[in-house]
Structure formats: structure tokens, C-alpha cells
Design an enzyme around this catalytic site. Structure first.
Site, PDB file in Angstrom:
ATOM      1  N   GLU A  16     -15.841  -4.917   4.290  1.00 25.59           N
ATOM      2  CA  GLU A  16     -14.851  -5.896   4.728  1.00 25.59           C
ATOM      3  C   GLU A  16     -13.683  -5.215   5.409  1.00 25.59           C
ATOM      4  O   GLU A  16     -13.076  -5.755   6.319  1.00 25.59           O
ATOM      5  CB  GLU A  16     -14.326  -6.704   3.535  1.00 25.59           C
ATOM      6  CG  GLU A  16     -15.291  -7.746   3.033  1.00 25.59           C
ATOM      7  CD  GLU A  16     -16.095  -7.244   1.856  1.00 25.59           C
ATOM      8  OE1 GLU A  16     -16.469  -8.061   1.031  1.00 25.59           O
ATOM      9  OE2 GLU A  16     -16.335  -6.025   1.772  1.00 25.59           O
ATOM     10  N   SER A  38       0.965   6.791   2.583  1.00 29.07           N
ATOM     11  CA  SER A  38       1.719   7.781   3.365  1.00 29.07           C
ATOM     12  C   SER A  38       2.866   8.368   2.548  1.00 29.07           C
ATOM     13  O   SER A  38       3.464   7.700   1.699  1.00 29.07           O
ATOM     14  CB  SER A  38       2.302   7.137   4.621  1.00 29.07           C
ATOM     15  OG  SER A  38       1.271   6.748   5.492  1.00 29.07           O
ATOM     16  N   GLN A  82       0.849  -1.183   0.000  1.00 30.61           N
ATOM     17  CA  GLN A  82       0.000   0.000   0.000  1.00 30.61           C
ATOM     18  C   GLN A  82       0.886   1.236   0.000  1.00 30.61           C
ATOM     19  O   GLN A  82       1.850   1.298   0.771  1.00 30.61           O
ATOM     20  CB  GLN A  82      -0.880  -0.017   1.249  1.00 30.61           C
ATOM     21  CG  GLN A  82      -1.928   1.063   1.278  1.00 30.61           C
ATOM     22  CD  GLN A  82      -2.601   1.152   2.634  1.00 30.61           C
ATOM     23  OE1 GLN A  82      -1.941   1.121   3.662  1.00 30.61           O
ATOM     24  NE2 GLN A  82      -3.903   1.231   2.634  1.00 30.61           N
ATOM     25  N   GLY A  83       0.570   2.214  -0.855  1.00 33.68           N
ATOM     26  CA  GLY A  83       1.378   3.438  -0.909  1.00 33.68           C
ATOM     27  C   GLY A  83       0.536   4.673  -0.699  1.00 33.68           C
ATOM     28  O   GLY A  83       0.150   5.347  -1.645  1.00 33.68           O
ATOM     29  N   ASN A 106      -4.803   5.534  16.407  1.00 32.37           N
ATOM     30  CA  ASN A 106      -5.965   5.464  17.288  1.00 32.37           C
ATOM     31  C   ASN A 106      -6.471   6.860  17.668  1.00 32.37           C
ATOM     32  O   ASN A 106      -7.655   7.027  17.975  1.00 32.37           O
ATOM     33  CB  ASN A 106      -5.632   4.635  18.535  1.00 32.37           C
ATOM     34  CG  ASN A 106      -5.573   3.151  18.195  1.00 32.37           C
ATOM     35  OD1 ASN A 106      -5.576   2.779  17.020  1.00 32.37           O
ATOM     36  ND2 ASN A 106      -5.512   2.314  19.215  1.00 32.37           N
ATOM     37  N   GLU A 107      -5.587   7.855  17.591  1.00 34.36           N
ATOM     38  CA  GLU A 107      -6.031   9.227  17.880  1.00 34.36           C
ATOM     39  C   GLU A 107      -6.973   9.703  16.767  1.00 34.36           C
ATOM     40  O   GLU A 107      -8.002  10.326  17.039  1.00 34.36           O
ATOM     41  CB  GLU A 107      -4.827  10.172  18.011  1.00 34.36           C
ATOM     42  CG  GLU A 107      -4.017   9.987  19.296  1.00 34.36           C
ATOM     43  CD  GLU A 107      -3.275   8.653  19.365  1.00 34.36           C
ATOM     44  OE1 GLU A 107      -2.848   8.138  18.302  1.00 34.36           O
ATOM     45  OE2 GLU A 107      -3.128   8.115  20.476  1.00 34.36           O
TER      46      GLU A 107
END
Lengths: 388, 369
Positions: free
Chosen positions: A243, A128, A125-126, A371-372
Site C-alpha cells: 500500500e 529524520s 512520523q519520526g 527524487n534523487e
């Protein structure tokens, strides 16, 4: 409410169990963040796919079995129970696959899904970039249209599995004048394309689980774009492929970890001086069960036509914090030998497994949206608190 | 496998919720604090008219024949409304326990059946004094009490015992110690039968507390979200601050993962499953953690206002704090789980979530044969 498995569900469980008993490798595979381990895991994906077990919820035409979500949960339970290998192609099968099925053209589906299901093509996955982490709308890498191609320039970072993977799915800025979440598109890039440089990044355990990817005038056909130009943000954010909210981490994984924790606790029980460990073990066990119950409840709701919205953020927080609690508790039970690495005199495989898991658990509250960020989503979208 | 409540269950819940929202306001709760009995007698009649009193009584004994699973959603609504009337303990515990005896082959069955018809008619009320609870809430409004003496179950007229009023930190609760002497003629069950009745009563009581704690917590969270949207500081709503959002998001997460646990516990108790003890203990522990967090964070985001008698928040918070320790505290319930974890025959791990809820144990050899 009926919390009994139907005869069909039990028959399905049996079928899964029998297949796994026959096919799961006896010896555990090397880490998929090593070249050898990556190949072993790719071979395992091929074995799974050979009998349509790669992604049971997918339609049969794409190598799945058209299973419903309860059957998926049963499959996952059996999978973790059998100690089967981790899924090296999880970026592909859990994240990209459902999105591709929803937004892909017929030609794109036939080109990519089969090869993904068979493990022939492993995906990274790209999303960031150095300046775009939690704030993904700050993406700067560009894909500029040139006839039937895009020419890509820029840089992605923290790409999990990208060191050995074959493809990366990215979000690029296709409208150079655009800002924030406008003008972005969802594009696939083969990692062996000319102009792509992959620089491995070692993770906490010393293995290159991440990579930095540099794009220098990389040319890919427009065919590699998923959805319309400029729709990249909406596709990336879409929860329609539910999903994603449900499947990224199935409860079976944590139930098996909690079971091992209880066994460790039983073995160490007579030597424990820290009385709060009893409480910690009980709560880990309960929370793993709670996560399973909640997932069954969500699966039932989705099967009845409901949807999953900000609840997926609740899931993310709950499982990632549970994983940390389980491993922290295990490390407390293991005591001073917990730091040992292989080749030490007192090292054991059990110690190694817990330490690996402890390191990996630390990443849970960060990846797939910190999580923030998840707490912001819950507060604003689920509770309706003011954005500003 | 299906985790959904039925449409009937949802409809019944909605009708009770609508009625409670209209009849039980913070103002009317405060009015009860200053009233002699501490209850709204008309409301008790209204609730009985909905058939609640005998909801869990089998049809053969003149009840509605519904189960814990049907009642649990109503118990959650009672919590949401911070209902001071002891409906949950009456319906889910005392009346159901009386029905268990009435439908048994114990010699006291007939006597219990007769009393049950009076309860159904709303003529008398029955409370359960389980050994695990030092006090009975609202004992003064009940004509009959089920009291424990070891495993023995005694059915005693409240006029025959001495009720010693205690003061609860929750002004909505009127709690009593009971001073009484067991007599042979009041004993309706003993030995294994008695122990079984008390065990079920405890599971039902703890399940009822779990459901109420979840409803109370949801109400606190709702109030906290409302307050922080309205209250402005530094020129903007305090609820727009991440530090405040994250406190309340954590409350939402704890509730999301307590509700399915409660539903499973209700299912386990309702179907008399062998894992009912642990399912209930899990529900009580999960609901208790959620309630402690919601009360704590709910008050924090109210600022000084939340610490006052004037702010309604304490109606809900104090109920959480008080009932959390009833029907077995966290130590009692965690200990039941701990015992299960140490029991070598316990099946745990992936695939065993519903092991004892299913009719047969499962292994591939058996299935293959």
C-alpha cells in the site's frame, strides 16, 4: 484486459458517492496545520470511521471494508471528486497502518489500529534527524532498554503534523554499539510523554506543518516496539505492505487538479500570450491520466498476485513532478496576481488554492525519499546498474 | 476492471520475441542495408507461418480474429528487435483495413475478400498509403497499395503506379513517394465509409508506432545499462556514477508511464470505443516523449562511441527519430487532445478515466432510481 467496471464495482461507486454527498462538509475546513483546522480534520476522520469509510482496504475487524485495490481506486476517485477534506492522519493510515498489520502483535493491533482508524489518535512520523535525512542509517537517537521500558534520548526533525498529533512512530538506535542500519528498532512514543518537547517549525506557507521533537529520558514500555529489537531498518524499508508504494498519493488527486487547470486555461485562453501554455496544459492533463492508468495497471497486477518493487520509486518521481508541473502551469496562467495573499484587494479563493498547492507541490520531490534517492533505487534495483 | 494481458497474449508475444531475437540481429540488419531489397524474404515467410498476416482479420474472413490488444505486444517486440520488415504496418493497418472492407456491405467487399485470401496465403503483400504520411515504407515489396484521394480509398496495383525512391536517415527504411492518378475502377470506398476507414487506419498506424517506440526505447535502455556497466573510467564502471544513473532512471520512468497508456489505447481501438482517438493520441505522445528521452540519454551515456556508425545503437535511435513523425506528429496528436479539452461535453477528472470505455454514463440519481 477488460477496462469496464463490473456491476459490483459500479454499485460500490454509487454507495461511496451517496455517502459522501450526505457527509462531506459544505464549507472547506481550515488548514490542518492550525489548531482549529486540526480539530476539524480529526472530527472528519471520526465521521469517516463511523461508517467504516476511514480505510476501505482494511479488514472489517479493524474498521475497514475489506475492499480490493480497484475498489480503493474507485473510493479515492469519489473522494476527490466530492472535494472531501485532506487526510490529517495519513502518516497513520497510509504508512503505519499497513506496517502495523504486518508486523504488530495481536495486542498491538487491537491497541492502536482502532484508535488510528477513528482519528482518536493522530500519528506523526519520526525518522529524520538533523544528521540523518536521506541517509537514514545515520540515525543517532537512542532507546536503551531498562527492564520493561526503553529510555529514549535524542532528537527528530521534519516531523510532519507532529505539532498537534498524539503519537509519533520512530526509528531509534537500541544497540548503542551498532552502526548504520544495524541495531535500530521501530518504536511508538506518545507526544505527551514526560521528557518530550515539540518545537513547531513553520513551513513555506508560514504554518507549523513540521516539528522538531526532543527526547530527554523519555520512558516508553517495550510494548511500544514494533517487531523485534534490531529489526527497525527492515521494517521501515519493507515494501511488503505494498500500500505504501501505491497508496500514498492516489491518482484522483492529480486528475482533479488537472481538471481545475483545464478550467483555468479555458477561462484565460483568450488573454494568453505565451503559446507554450497550450502544450503545458495538454501535457499536465495527459500525465494525470497516465498516472491513473498506471495505478490501475499496478492494482490489477497486485490483485493477480504480483508485487510492487522499485516501481513505487517511479510512481514517486512521476506524481511529484506532475504536481509541480500542474501548479507551475497554473501560476503561469494566473500571472502577476498569483502572488496575492488573503486580505489583498484582488485576492480570490481560487488564487489562494493555487498558491497553497504551488507551495505544497515544491515539497513533493523531497518528502518520502527525495527524487534523487528514488532515481538511485530505480537505477540499481530496477535497471541493475552497479552500486559502486 | 482488469488491466492484465491474458496468458495467451503473453505466450504469443514470447514466441514472436524468441523468434525475432534469434533471427534479427544487428549484423543481419546491417546486411539488409547493402541488399537490393532491404528485407529478409525468408523472415517474412516465417512470420507469416506464425499466422501474423491475418491476425486481425475476422474468422469469418479466414483470419485469426484477434484484436489490436493481442497484436500490440507483438508490435512492441518488433520495435525491440528494430525489425526492418514492415510487419506492423502490414498487419495492424493495411491488412486490417482490407478486412474492414471485406467484412462490410460495400460493393468492393468481394474483391477485397479475394485479395485478403491471397494476403493470408503470403502470395501478395499490401501497404497502406495514408494521406498523413508523405512516404510509404518498403512500397517496393508490396504488390498492392491502399491509397487515399480525399476520403476515397483506392486499391491499386503497385505495378500501375510510379514509385519514387527517397533516402531515409534510417538505413533500414526504404521509403517511396507514390505518383498515381485516382480512377473510378480502383475506388473501393468513399464518403463517410472512406473517411471512417482512414480514421481507423490512422489510429491503428499511430498505435503501432507507439508500441514500436516503446520496444525500441526499452532496447536502447537495455543497451545503455549494459554499456555503462562494462565501460570503466576513473577505475570504476561509468554506470556507478549518479549522474549517469539518473539519466537512465528518467528513461525508465518515462517508459513505465507510457506502457499502460499504450495498452489502454489498444483496448480502445480494439473495442471501437468513442475515446479511441484521444487514447491513441495520448499513447503516441507518451511513447514519443519516452523514445526521444531514451535516444537522447542512451546516446549520452555511450559517450563518443554512441556517435559512431560502428556502434549498433544508431540502428535503434534512427528508427525512433524516423517513425516518431509518422502517423501524425506530436502537433497532430496533441491537437486532438487539445480539442477534447476545449469541448464542453468532455467529462474529465477523477472517475472519468474510463468513462467512454464503459457502456453507460453514470450518475448517482440514475443509479439510485
Amino acid at each position: 484486459m477488460d477496462l469496464r467496471y463490473t456491476a459490483t464495482e459500479e454499485a460500490f461507486r454509487l454507495k461511496v458517492r451517496q455517502w459522501l454527498e450526505k457527509n462531506v462538509p459544505c464549507e472547506s475546513l481550515k488548514s490542518f496545520d492550525t489548531e482549529e483546522g486540526f480539530d476539524q480534520h480529526r472530527a472528519w476522520e471520526k465521521t469517516l470511521a463511523s461508517d467504516n469509510w476511514g480505510m476501505v482496504t482494511w479488514p472489517k475487524e479493524y474498521g475497514g471494508r475489506g475492499c480490493n485495490l480497484i475498489q480503493w481506486l474507485i473510493f479515492e476517485e469519489e473522494y476527490y471528486r466530492a472535494g472531501a477534506p485532506l487526510r490529517v492522519n495519513q502518516n497513520g493510515i497510509f504508512l503505519l497502518g499497513p506496517t502495523l498489520m504486518e508486523y504488530g502483535t495481536a495486542d498491538q493491533k487491537s491497541r492502536f489500529i482502532g484508535a488510528m482508524a477513528s482519528g482518536e489518535e493522530i500519528w506523526a512520523q519520526g525518522w529524520s534527524e538533523p544528521g540523518a535525512g536521506s541517509d537514514m542509517a545515520a540515525i543517532r537517537s537512542k532507546a536503551i532498554r531498562d527492564g520493561g521500558d526503553y529510555i529514549i534520548n535524542g532528537q527528530k526533525i521534519w516531523s510532519t503534523r507532529a505539532v498537534f498529533a498524539d503519537w509519533v512512530f520512530c526509528i531509534f538506535r537500541t544497540d548503542p554499539e551498532s552502526t548504520r542500519h544495524h541495531g535500530l528498532s521501530f518504536i511508538f512514543v506518545p507526544l505527551d510523554a514526560e521528557g518530550v518537547t515539540v518545537r513547531p517549525i513553520d513551513q513555506l506557507n508560514g504554518l507549523p506543518g513540521f516539528a522538531e521533537i526532543f527526547f530527554d529520558d523519555v520512558r516508553v514500555p517495550v510494548f511500544n516496539r514494533l517487531g523485534e529489537e534490531g529489526e527497525g531498518w527492515a521494517i521501515a524499508m519493507s515494501t511488503a505492505g505494498f500500500e505504501r508504494g501505491l497508496m500514498l498519493r492516489s491518482p484522483a488527486r492529480f486528475q482533479e487538479a488537472a481538471k481545475k487547470l483545464v478550467a483555468l486555461y479555458q477561462a484565460k485562453r483568450n488573454d494568453i500570450l505565451d503559446l507554450s501554455l497550450e502544450d503545458a496544459v495538454v501535457l499536465c492533463y495527459l500525465d494525470a491520466e497516465a498516472y491513473a492508468l498506471s495505478t490501475y495497471a499496478t492494482a490489477s497486477r497486485l490483485m493477480a498476485g504480483g508485487n510492487i518493487g522499485a516501481e513505487s520509486s517511479c510512481n514517486k518521481i512521476f506524481w511529484s513532478e506532475l504536481d509541480i508541473k500542474i501548479h507551475e502551469t497554473a501560476m503561469r496562467l494566473l500571472g502577476a496576481r498569483g502572488e496575492l495573499l488573503p486580505d489583498s484587494e484582488d485576492f480570490s479563493e481560487e488564487l489562494g488554492v493555487w498558491l497553497d498547492g504551488f507551495f505544497f507541490a515544491q515539497s513533493g520531490p523531497i518528502y518520502a525519499g527525495t527524487n534523487e534517492v528514488q532515481r538511485n533505487i530505480i537505477a540499481e534495483r530496477m535497471l541493475g546498474m552497479p552500486r559502486k | 476492471m482488469n488491466f492484465m494481458s491474458s496468458e495467451d497474449q503473453i505466450a504469443y508475444r514470447d514466441s514472436v520475441a524468441t523468434m525475432l531475437a534469434a533471427e534479427v540481429t544487428a549484423e543481419s540488419i546491417r546486411a539488409r542495408w547493402d541488399s537490393p531489397k532491404g528485407i529478409d524474404e525468408k523472415l517474412i515467410e516465417q512470420l507469416n507461418e506464425l499466422g501474423l498476416n491475418t491476425m486481425l482479420v475476422p474468422e469469418s474472413c479466414g483470419g485469426l480474429g484477434l484484436s489490436e490488444l493481442d497484436f500490440i505486444l507483438l508490435a512492441q517486440e518488433c520495435g525491440r528487435a528494430a525489425l526492418p520488415e514492415p510487419l506492423v504496418d502490414n498487419v495492424l493497418v493495411a491488412n486490417a483495413m482490407l478486412a474492414d472492407v471485406a467484412c462490410s456491405d460495400l460493393v468492393s467487399a468481394k474483391q477485397c475478400e479475394d485479395l485478403l485470401s491471397e494476403v493470408a496465403a503470403g502470395k501478395v503483400m499490401l501497404a497502406c498509403g495514408h494521406w498523413i504520411n508523405p512516404f510509404i515504407n518498403m512500397a517496393h515489396i508490396h504488390q498492392w497499395l491502399l491509397l487515399s484521394h480525399g476520403d476515397e480509398v483506392h486499391l491499386v496495383e503497385s505495378s500501375a503506379v510510379e514509385l519514387l525512391p527517397q533516402r531515409s536517415a534510417d538505413p533500414s527504411r526504404r521509403i517511396f513517394k507514390v505518383n498515381w492518378q485516382p480512377k473510378a475502377e480502383t475506388r473501393i470506398a468513399n464518403g463517410e465509409a472512406g473517411a471512417g476507414l482512414w480514421r481507423r487506419a490512422l489510429n491503428r498506424g499511430a498505435l503501432g508506432v507507439a508500441a514500436q517506440l516503446i520496444g525500441l526505447s526499452e532496447s536502447i535502455l537495455h543497451r545503455a545499462v549494459g554499456f555503462t556497466a562494462d565501460r570503466e573510467q576513473f577505475g570504476r564502471p561509468v554506470g556507478s556514477n549518479q549522474a549517469v544513473k539518473h539519466l537512465l532512471a528518467d528513461c525508465a520512468v518515462s517508459l513505465e508511464f507510457a506502457k499502460p497508456v499504450m495498452a489502454r489505447a489498444a483496448y480502445a481501438v480494439g473495442s471501437n470505443s468513442s475515446d479511441a482517438d484521444c487514447a491513441v493520441s495520448h499513447a503516441k505522445v507518451a511513447a514519443s516523449r519516452a523514445a526521444q528521452l531514451c535516444a537522447r540519454h542512451g546516446m549520452q551515456v555511450h559517450g563518443a562511441m554512441g556517435y559512431t556508425w560502428e556502434c549498433d545503437l544508431h540502428i535503434w535511435m534512427k528508427r525512433c527519430w524516423a517513425i516518431d513523425k509518422t502517423w501524425g506528429d506530436a502537433g497532430f496528436h496533441k491537437n486532438r487532445i487539445h480539442e477534447r479539452l476545449l469541448d464542453p461535453s468532455t467529462l474529465m477528472g477523477a472517475g472519468h478515466t474510463f468513462t467512454s470505455a464503459t457502456s453507460k454514463t453514470y450518475n448517482s440519481q440514475e443509479g439510485a432510481a
